[in-house]
Design a protein around this motif. Structure first.
Motif, PDB file in Angstrom:
ATOM      1  N   VAL A  31     -25.897  10.537  56.575  1.00 10.94           N
ATOM      2  CA  VAL A  31     -25.064   9.342  56.664  1.00 10.94           C
ATOM      3  C   VAL A  31     -25.681   8.225  55.828  1.00 10.94           C
ATOM      4  O   VAL A  31     -24.963   7.481  55.150  1.00 10.94           O
ATOM      5  N   GLN A  32     -27.000   8.121  55.816  1.00 11.26           N
ATOM      6  CA  GLN A  32     -27.669   7.070  55.062  1.00 11.26           C
ATOM      7  C   GLN A  32     -27.363   7.182  53.567  1.00 11.26           C
ATOM      8  O   GLN A  32     -27.111   6.171  52.900  1.00 11.26           O
ATOM      9  N   ARG A  33     -27.385   8.388  53.042  1.00  9.28           N
ATOM     10  CA  ARG A  33     -27.101   8.582  51.619  1.00  9.28           C
ATOM     11  C   ARG A  33     -25.647   8.243  51.324  1.00  9.28           C
ATOM     12  O   ARG A  33     -25.342   7.577  50.334  1.00  9.28           O
ATOM     13  N   ALA A  34     -24.748   8.674  52.189  1.00  6.92           N
ATOM     14  CA  ALA A  34     -23.334   8.360  51.999  1.00  6.92           C
ATOM     15  C   ALA A  34     -23.114   6.852  52.019  1.00  6.92           C
ATOM     16  O   ALA A  34     -22.386   6.312  51.178  1.00  6.92           O
ATOM     17  N   GLU A  35     -23.751   6.172  52.943  1.00  3.18           N
ATOM     18  CA  GLU A  35     -23.619   4.712  53.039  1.00  3.18           C
ATOM     19  C   GLU A  35     -24.198   4.023  51.808  1.00  3.18           C
ATOM     20  O   GLU A  35     -23.643   3.030  51.327  1.00  3.18           O
TER      21      GLU A  35
END
Length: 57
Positions: free
Chosen positions: A30-34
């Motif tokens: 999720v961090q990379r997507a964000e």
């Protein structure tokens, strides 16, 4: 459009190209997507400012 704006748009085009390259691989966290979303939003916001004639910070 001022020369400085044209150069900034060229830099933003390069940033967008790098973002597209980063998106070639799926986001496994999720961090990379964000982070990818935030970068796309930053680029879009700066383009809007230039087109509307506002100074980009």
């Amino acid at each position: 459009m001022r020369t400085g704006d044209a150069r900034l748009l060229e830099q933003l085009a390069s940033d967008l190209h790098m973002l597209a390259f980063d998106m070639a691989e799926p986001s496994r966290t999720v961090q990379r997507a964000e982070r990818l979303i935030a970068e796309g939003e930053r680029i879009a916001a700066q383009i809007r400012q230039i087109v509307r004639g506002r100074r980009v910070q």
